[in-house]
Design an enzyme around this catalytic site. Sequence first.
Site, PDB file in Angstrom:
ATOM      1  N   LEU A  18       0.834  -1.204   0.000  1.00  0.00           N
ATOM      2  CA  LEU A  18       0.000   0.000   0.000  1.00  0.00           C
ATOM      3  C   LEU A  18       0.869   1.254   0.000  1.00  0.00           C
ATOM      4  O   LEU A  18       0.621   2.201  -0.755  1.00  0.00           O
ATOM      5  CB  LEU A  18      -0.931  -0.001   1.213  1.00  0.00           C
ATOM      6  N   LYS A  19       1.889   1.275   0.836  1.00  0.00           N
ATOM      7  CA  LYS A  19       2.806   2.417   0.885  1.00  0.00           C
ATOM      8  C   LYS A  19       3.426   2.661  -0.486  1.00  0.00           C
ATOM      9  O   LYS A  19       3.462   3.807  -0.978  1.00  0.00           O
ATOM     10  CB  LYS A  19       3.902   2.146   1.920  1.00  0.00           C
ATOM     11  N   GLY A 436      15.694  17.633  14.849  1.00  0.00           N
ATOM     12  CA  GLY A 436      16.752  16.633  14.939  1.00  0.00           C
ATOM     13  C   GLY A 436      17.142  15.997  13.636  1.00  0.00           C
ATOM     14  O   GLY A 436      18.303  16.036  13.242  1.00  0.00           O
ATOM     15  N   TRP A 565       6.391   3.049  21.750  1.00  0.00           N
ATOM     16  CA  TRP A 565       6.562   2.714  20.335  1.00  0.00           C
ATOM     17  C   TRP A 565       7.292   1.395  20.138  1.00  0.00           C
ATOM     18  O   TRP A 565       7.790   1.107  19.052  1.00  0.00           O
ATOM     19  CB  TRP A 565       7.266   3.853  19.611  1.00  0.00           C
ATOM     20  N   GLU A 609       0.286  10.108  24.556  1.00  0.00           N
ATOM     21  CA  GLU A 609      -0.261   8.882  23.981  1.00  0.00           C
ATOM     22  C   GLU A 609      -0.417   7.787  25.034  1.00  0.00           C
ATOM     23  O   GLU A 609      -1.354   6.988  24.982  1.00  0.00           O
ATOM     24  CB  GLU A 609       0.653   8.415  22.858  1.00  0.00           C
ATOM     25  N   HIS A 645      10.762  17.211  23.000  1.00  0.00           N
ATOM     26  CA  HIS A 645       9.876  17.451  21.849  1.00  0.00           C
ATOM     27  C   HIS A 645       8.620  16.617  22.005  1.00  0.00           C
ATOM     28  O   HIS A 645       8.679  15.436  22.351  1.00  0.00           O
ATOM     29  CB  HIS A 645      10.587  17.078  20.546  1.00  0.00           C
ATOM     30  N   GLU A 669       4.388  20.632  18.500  1.00  0.00           N
ATOM     31  CA  GLU A 669       3.686  20.793  17.231  1.00  0.00           C
ATOM     32  C   GLU A 669       2.528  21.744  17.412  1.00  0.00           C
ATOM     33  O   GLU A 669       1.666  21.523  18.261  1.00  0.00           O
ATOM     34  CB  GLU A 669       3.181  19.432  16.741  1.00  0.00           C
ATOM     35  N   HIS A 698       4.813  17.379   7.842  1.00  0.00           N
ATOM     36  CA  HIS A 698       4.100  16.229   7.301  1.00  0.00           C
ATOM     37  C   HIS A 698       3.331  16.565   6.030  1.00  0.00           C
ATOM     38  O   HIS A 698       2.491  15.785   5.583  1.00  0.00           O
ATOM     39  CB  HIS A 698       3.171  15.649   8.367  1.00  0.00           C
ATOM     40  N   CYS A 730       8.371  18.979  13.800  1.00  0.00           N
ATOM     41  CA  CYS A 730       8.820  17.598  13.949  1.00  0.00           C
ATOM     42  C   CYS A 730      10.110  17.436  13.144  1.00  0.00           C
ATOM     43  O   CYS A 730      10.591  18.380  12.513  1.00  0.00           O
ATOM     44  CB  CYS A 730       7.740  16.631  13.456  1.00  0.00           C
TER      45      CYS A 730
END
Length: 761
Positions: A18-19, A436, A565, A609, A645, A669, A698, A730
């Site tokens: 898909l990507k 970064g 993550w 998150e 961040h 952000e 993004h 970001c």
Amino acid sequence: MATAHNLGFPRIGAGRELKQAVEAYWRGALDADGLQQAGRALRLRHWRLQAAAGLTSLPVGDFSWYDHMLDTSAWLGAVPARFGWNGATVDLDTAFRMARGRAPSGADAPACEMTKWFDTNYHYLVPELQRGQRFRLASAALFEQVAECQAAGYSARPVLVGPLTWLWLGKVKGEPFERLTLLEEITAVYREMLARLRAQGVAWVQIDEPILALELPAAWREAFATTYRALQGGPEILLATYFGGLGENLALALDLPVQALHLDAVRDPAQVAAAVARLPADKCLSLGVVDGRNVWRSDLAATLDGLEPIHARLGERLWLAPSCSLLHVPVDLAQETALDPELASWLAFATQKLNEVATLARALREGRAAVAPALASNAAALAARRASSRIRNPAVQARLAALTPAQGDRLHPYPVRAQTQRARLELPPFPTTTIGSFPQTAEIRKARQDFRQGRLDEAAYNEAMQAQIALAVERQEALGLDVLVHGEAERNDMVEYFGEQLAGFAFTTQGWVQSYGSRCVKPPILYGDVARPAPMTVAWSRYAQSLTDKPMKGMLTGPITILQWSFVRDDQPRRDTALQIALALRDEVQDLEAAGIGVIQVDEPALREGLPLRRPEWAAYLDWASLAFRIAAGGVQDATQIHTHMCYAEFNDIIQTIAAMDADVINIETSRSDMELLDAFERFRYPNEIGPGVYDVHTPSVPTVAEMVALMRKAAALIPPDRLWVNPDCGLKTRGWAEVEPALANLVEAARQLRAECARA
């Protein structure tokens, strides 16, 4: 008899097909017909795989070109005016412009805001809501996919984001109003959708309402009964909840006029008994008994111990499934031929989780003897994991036991540190920096691949990475940035890079999951105690600093983000794992300081998150999460400036915790939200320095100087200018230099204009 089914399958494909297709379409290498053909092939492959596992009523609509919340906005016709939609069908390019600001056709426009999907690392596109907004059915994509599934010979169960969840997660734009005033017209579109699906022969539809796992206002709770009464008359409804227990909403959900209810029995097994006890006689109960969020094998025997009495009571009204959509785990463990066999035997990816569900259902239908080999293999793997010596490290356990909160304290409070840091760094007002990373070019990726595959030795690889670092430093100095970064050319991913150098982590080659759009990540598998055998970043940072007289930031990923993550071990409290990571990072921070690095950034984009969905659980999490950050960053001198961040999260509820982390500078952000996120920092009067992101990395669009200056003026109206930094929102690894250099040139010029304005004031 017990039915095995699935709430959703990973849409990206085992090889990230898909990507590849979507990105080829964006750059013009694939036309719309070719893209649609790639989507049809993926969907058919995934339906065949699920059917082969023995599942019935296959999910349709779990596939998306970018995001399922965006798809819902599209078929509701909820398209902001800036995207130039003509009011007919929401076409593919309109949706892509909403997602990323640009598509092969149509004018560029600021992309929709993006934030985290509950407590996962998946990002969704936030619906934009306005007073008096109108809705109508504006997409036929779901009907087309249902027809595809039926033509292939399968029973299709369409998957829809529920109307209340979509509305709850939306954000009011313009004049404030009560969002529920839009619900009646939204519900009417859902009714039309359901009627058309029934006309296609659809027997069941799955409507996801994960907000039932949240604490909801009374008006929203009352709206559920009204809405679901209005949705009767179409296909039978499976109401799916996940990511946590329903708490006070359990009785509400059981009483709704739906024909089946799905509960997450992994996150909250305690709710199952209460649900079974009061389940109406005409309702089916779907239990999510296989973890859809993590990669460990289920304990099949223990799960059956709990299910057998429920099955004896409910019979065919008991359905089994993963706890949530399998969107959050990799596709197939069989691809991991290089993974250590012992560790691999402990794991289950999406394909294997379907087999676990099917095995459990068969055991209930036919008895355990019918699946005895599968149960024996499962039991042996679980026993081997518990007994494995690779899980525990006595030195790490002893260090954790000796840890005290005082180890997270800086020597002096921020006002004292700030004076020392300003004297050392000598930065101008509105100092400029980046978050970064710089573009991960084809040249960088090829060097990394050649090194991994043995075509490039370590010395040649290091030389290649040093050349890329030198290039990044040279370009930053030419642009006039104030605090530089080394660009992270040597890093594959901000978590994977560190996990590869820490004990207790393992890695896959094809374990990809979707983060947002075409962006996929390969989370490490955190299976054992965490330690740092050797410095991880010091040599690269020291080399970068040797190339410039300007301050060079050392760049680390924080303990909570590494925790969130990764696929985290489930055999000890998450707090203990987080603090183990923090202690390992503390050693790295102190080594960076000793190497002369005066600015060190410890990124924590995943702090928000990780917040539990229920408020009573917040305090305990925030205590150990902020402690983990302070342990990692707190062992330095006053003159060393600590940055952090955060991005794509709502900070209002945790602003006090962010302040308690006591970072000298926080970069956040704010570009997509038009500086709305700074309201929390102003109301709370956040005491330290802030870099509100003015460049949305993004999207491929290059922001103008005027746009950046306007955003910073908004920030300066809320935060004292002498505590403001100017930076992107970001890292820049996903962008190209052709976008990055003009954007950063505009950023530097915006800072110059702001300094001039302040000098005149």
